[in-house]
Design a protein around this motif. Structure first.
Motif, PDB file in Angstrom:
ATOM      1  N   VAL A   4      80.597 128.610  60.775  1.00  0.00           N
ATOM      2  CA  VAL A   4      79.862 128.800  62.039  1.00  0.00           C
ATOM      3  C   VAL A   4      78.734 129.816  61.824  1.00  0.00           C
ATOM      4  N   PHE A   5      79.043 130.894  61.114  1.00  0.00           N
ATOM      5  CA  PHE A   5      78.050 131.926  60.810  1.00  0.00           C
ATOM      6  C   PHE A   5      76.872 131.309  60.017  1.00  0.00           C
ATOM      7  N   GLU A   6      77.255 130.483  59.033  1.00  0.00           N
ATOM      8  CA  GLU A   6      76.250 129.804  58.203  1.00  0.00           C
ATOM      9  C   GLU A   6      75.383 128.869  59.059  1.00  0.00           C
ATOM     10  N   LEU A   7      76.058 128.155  59.999  1.00  0.00           N
ATOM     11  CA  LEU A   7      75.335 127.249  60.894  1.00  0.00           C
ATOM     12  C   LEU A   7      74.305 127.998  61.737  1.00  0.00           C
ATOM     13  N   TRP A   8      74.724 129.160  62.259  1.00  0.00           N
ATOM     14  CA  TRP A   8      73.823 129.951  63.107  1.00  0.00           C
ATOM     15  C   TRP A   8      72.608 130.428  62.303  1.00  0.00           C
ATOM     16  N   ILE A   9      72.875 130.970  61.118  1.00  0.00           N
ATOM     17  CA  ILE A   9      71.771 131.482  60.289  1.00  0.00           C
ATOM     18  C   ILE A   9      70.818 130.335  59.936  1.00  0.00           C
ATOM     19  N   GLY A  10      71.394 129.237  59.442  1.00  0.00           N
ATOM     20  CA  GLY A  10      70.585 128.084  59.021  1.00  0.00           C
ATOM     21  C   GLY A  10      69.772 127.517  60.170  1.00  0.00           C
ATOM     22  N   TRP A 218      74.998 122.341  64.827  1.00  0.00           N
ATOM     23  CA  TRP A 218      74.996 123.707  65.367  1.00  0.00           C
ATOM     24  C   TRP A 218      75.221 123.688  66.875  1.00  0.00           C
ATOM     25  N   LEU A 219      74.476 122.787  67.563  1.00  0.00           N
ATOM     26  CA  LEU A 219      74.603 122.712  69.024  1.00  0.00           C
ATOM     27  C   LEU A 219      76.009 122.286  69.423  1.00  0.00           C
ATOM     28  N   SER A 220      76.564 121.312  68.669  1.00  0.00           N
ATOM     29  CA  SER A 220      77.919 120.861  69.029  1.00  0.00           C
ATOM     30  C   SER A 220      78.965 121.935  68.732  1.00  0.00           C
ATOM     31  N   SER A 221      78.635 122.896  67.842  1.00  0.00           N
ATOM     32  CA  SER A 221      79.591 123.995  67.611  1.00  0.00           C
ATOM     33  C   SER A 221      79.548 124.999  68.757  1.00  0.00           C
ATOM     34  N   ILE A 222      78.427 125.002  69.503  1.00  0.00           N
ATOM     35  CA  ILE A 222      78.314 125.935  70.642  1.00  0.00           C
ATOM     36  C   ILE A 222      78.956 125.336  71.885  1.00  0.00           C
TER      37      ILE A 222
ATOM     38  N   VAL B  40      71.154 110.593  68.785  1.00  0.00           N
ATOM     39  CA  VAL B  40      72.071 110.824  69.908  1.00  0.00           C
ATOM     40  C   VAL B  40      72.728 109.515  70.340  1.00  0.00           C
ATOM     41  N   PHE B  41      71.913 108.436  70.392  1.00  0.00           N
ATOM     42  CA  PHE B  41      72.446 107.160  70.882  1.00  0.00           C
ATOM     43  C   PHE B  41      72.970 106.253  69.760  1.00  0.00           C
ATOM     44  N   HIS B  42      73.093 106.820  68.550  1.00  0.00           N
ATOM     45  CA  HIS B  42      73.665 106.094  67.393  1.00  0.00           C
ATOM     46  C   HIS B  42      73.029 104.717  67.192  1.00  0.00           C
ATOM     47  N   LEU B  43      71.704 104.709  67.152  1.00  0.00           N
ATOM     48  CA  LEU B  43      70.980 103.460  66.934  1.00  0.00           C
ATOM     49  C   LEU B  43      71.074 103.070  65.458  1.00  0.00           C
ATOM     50  N   VAL B  44      71.673 101.913  65.181  1.00  0.00           N
ATOM     51  CA  VAL B  44      71.858 101.481  63.787  1.00  0.00           C
ATOM     52  C   VAL B  44      71.271 100.080  63.613  1.00  0.00           C
ATOM     53  N   PHE B  45      70.489  99.904  62.556  1.00  0.00           N
ATOM     54  CA  PHE B  45      69.903  98.592  62.255  1.00  0.00           C
ATOM     55  C   PHE B  45      70.622  97.961  61.060  1.00  0.00           C
ATOM     56  N   THR B  46      70.537  96.638  60.991  1.00  0.00           N
ATOM     57  CA  THR B  46      71.144  95.942  59.844  1.00  0.00           C
ATOM     58  C   THR B  46      70.274  96.166  58.605  1.00  0.00           C
ATOM     59  N   VAL B  47      70.930  96.494  57.498  1.00  0.00           N
ATOM     60  CA  VAL B  47      70.192  96.729  56.242  1.00  0.00           C
ATOM     61  C   VAL B  47      70.654  95.707  55.214  1.00  0.00           C
ATOM     62  N   ARG B  48      69.676  95.116  54.509  1.00  0.00           N
ATOM     63  CA  ARG B  48      70.018  94.167  53.437  1.00  0.00           C
ATOM     64  C   ARG B  48      69.442  94.680  52.134  1.00  0.00           C
ATOM     65  N   ALA B  49      70.164  94.485  51.050  1.00  0.00           N
ATOM     66  CA  ALA B  49      69.717  95.019  49.754  1.00  0.00           C
ATOM     67  C   ALA B  49      68.587  94.187  49.163  1.00  0.00           C
ATOM     68  N   SER B  50      67.622  94.869  48.605  1.00  0.00           N
ATOM     69  CA  SER B  50      66.539  94.202  47.879  1.00  0.00           C
ATOM     70  C   SER B  50      66.989  94.009  46.426  1.00  0.00           C
TER      71      SER B  50
END
Lengths: 223, 300
Positions: A4-10, A218-222, B40-50
């Motif tokens: 947590v300390f590391e998170l705050w500093i970073g 960091w925010l989720s730790s607060i 925040v909304f965990h938007l994930v797209f499909t990825v295909r290997a080249s």
């Protein structure tokens, strides 16, 4: 707790760096100076304990560093390592004007070694290797006939290489047919630079995403 | 002469003026939102290997159990978002295929990244794998390409111990290793010098050992000329990492929970690129509109 300390500093340091995007300010300057100072100190410590100690001191005087630096328990002194030690000291004579000429011996050795080691490898891998890589059939055969995709790729490579080389040929005026080919070369170069720029953007966005994830942690730790 | 009313012309001129003088802070803010919202909304797209990434996956797949693979960590914390998913995906794949994993670093900042792989991959997905028998941490050695050049001929001369100081011959997986030519594959995860290029020049080409790996997006365009003859395959930036992860997860769905770091980060990446492309288009429209207006002004 330590995490947590590391998170705050970073996180606070990250925000200080980001504050430059608004305008230059003392918080940014503080973070910048701290970063430069810590980096310099870190690399100095790495240089001493990962290079100088195991590669020089531990070879000449193993008993002194037993248990401190990784080495076999029965390591014996290798006194021929005194030669690079002397060369290393000669390098430092640059700091004393009267005897600074002595550093040229060490410099000559370093440059000679680097040139000798790298020259053949660069020649083999970058020069000859790249010419060989460009030699691909522009009408490629696939399963039971001509492979259209590979053939187009080969033809594009051929046109690209020749036209780009023409652009960099400055001993002849870029006019007429030669000028037209070199202009095609410019287009290939522009596409290449565009692709490189796109990749650069991707790299920067990736790093920004990494920082944002860190701030999110960091925010989720607060809260 | 133009049929436009003066106020319409003024309005158009204002829009062009606004487009030409957008405050850079607005652009920064929009880029930040383009990153934060998909995260925040965990938007994930499909990825295909080249094909260039698939080549690495196929090579690892084709190696018989017990084959030796070197994984070199030639990067530091500054490029972890791009490089770490590559290293973890390859390590996971190599261990899953029962290949011997030799982790090392030609960058001083590499060993902490090896520790991350240990805690996130070995400890989580392969707790039964034995250190020294299935995987080993050789740590960092100074010397840049000189080190690679040296271990091509004599690996144990440079690595007399592992990272913990244990004599190298005490480990089962090191007993039949003399030099790099004993390796079936070299995978370099790098972000600069020394890195992939040096592995190709000083190990792959002279030793005829297959070299592949992943690099940061900035470095990737410099390495494409080596593919496919000198470089078996290449993961370029986060996209390359996501492609490898996607291929791994498709074939081995048991790794979905732990092996989709880069795939998840491609959401923000895509949205941010769309924002940047929009600004490039806006900038170009404003530029040409202004140019057209100036040309009209001169004619008048």
């Amino acid at each position: 707790m330590a995490h947590v300390f590391e998170l705050w500093i970073g996180s606070l340091l990250t925000l200080m760096i980001f504050s430059f995007l608004y305008k230059d300010n003392p918080f940014y300057k503080f973070a910048e100076h701290l970063f430069v100072g810590v980096s310099a100190a870190y690399w100095m410590v790495i240089g001493i304990w990962s290079t100088l100690m195991p590669n020089l001191v531990a070879r000449i005087w193993p008993n002194a560093l037993q248990g401190i630096v990784n080495m076999p328990a029965d390591a014996k002194p290798q006194y021929h390592y005194l030669i690079p030690a002397v060369f290393g000291i000669l390098m430092l004579t640059r700091l004393i004007e009267k005897i600074s000429w002595l550093s040229r011996w060490a410099m000559a050795f370093v440059i000679g070694f680097a040139a000798g080691t790298n020259f053949t490898r660069y020649l083999q891998s970058d020069f000859v290797g790249q010419i060989y890589n460009a030699m691909i059939p522009f009408i490629a055969k696939g399963d039971g006939g001509i492979s259209i995709g590979a053939s187009i790729s080969g033809i594009v490579l051929l046109i690209g290489v020749i036209s780009a080389l023409c652009y960099f040929f400055f001993s002849k005026e870029h006019s007429g047919a030669f000028g037209a080919v070199s202009r095609v070369g410019i287009w290939f170069l522009m596409v290449t630079f565009g692709a490189a720029f796109g990749y650069t953007v991707m790299a920067r966005i990736s790093l920004l995403t990494g920082r944002m994830q860190y701030l999110g942690e960091w925010l989720s730790s607060i809260f | 002469m133009t049929d436009e009313k003066p106020e319409e012309t003024q309005k158009k001129r204002d829009i062009i003026k606004i487009m030409n003088t957008i405050d850079r802070r607005i652009i920064f803010l929009l880029i930040a939102l383009a990153i934060i919202l998909p995260l925040v909304f965990h938007l994930v797209f499909t990825v295909r290997a080249s094909p260039i990434v698939e080549a690495i996956f196929d090579k690892v797949e084709s190696l018989p159990p017990g084959s030796k693979v070197i994984l070199s960590f030639d990067y530091g914390p500054s490029t972890v978002p791009e490089n770490q998913p590559m290293a973890e995906a390859v390590a996971r794949h190599v261990l899953h295929k029962d290949l011997k994993l030799y982790m090392m670093a030609v960058w001083a900042t590499g060993p902490p990244q090896i520790d991350l792989v240990k805690s996130r991959v070995v400890d989580v997905d392969f707790p039964k794998k034995v250190y020294g028998k299935d995987w080993i941490n050789l740590g960092y050695k100074a010397g840049n390409q000189g080190l690679i050049n040296a271990i091509l001929l004599d690996l144990k001369g440079m690595y007399t111990t592992d990272i913990h100081g244990t004599p190298i011959d005490d480990f089962e997986m090191m007993r039949d290793v003399a030099n790099l030519t004993d390796m079936s594959l070299i995978v370099c995860i790098g972000s600069g010098y020394p890195g992939m290029r040096e592995w190709v020049q000083f190990a792959g080409d002279p030793g005829r050992i297959p070299v592949c790996g992943g690099v940061t997006a900035v470095e990737a365009p410099l390495l494409y000329p080596y593919y496919p003859r000198q470089l078996l395959g290449l993961m370029g930036g986060l996209q390359g990492a996501a492609e490898y992860e996607a291929t791994l997860v498709t074939k081995y769905p048991q790794f979905i929970a732990t092996s989709e770091q880069a795939v998840k980060l491609m959401g923000p990446q895509t949205v941010a690129h769309l924002v940047i492309i929009s600004f490039v288009i806006i900038g170009n429209i404003a530029f040409f509109a202004e140019k057209g207006r100036q040309r009209k002004g001169k004619k008048a």
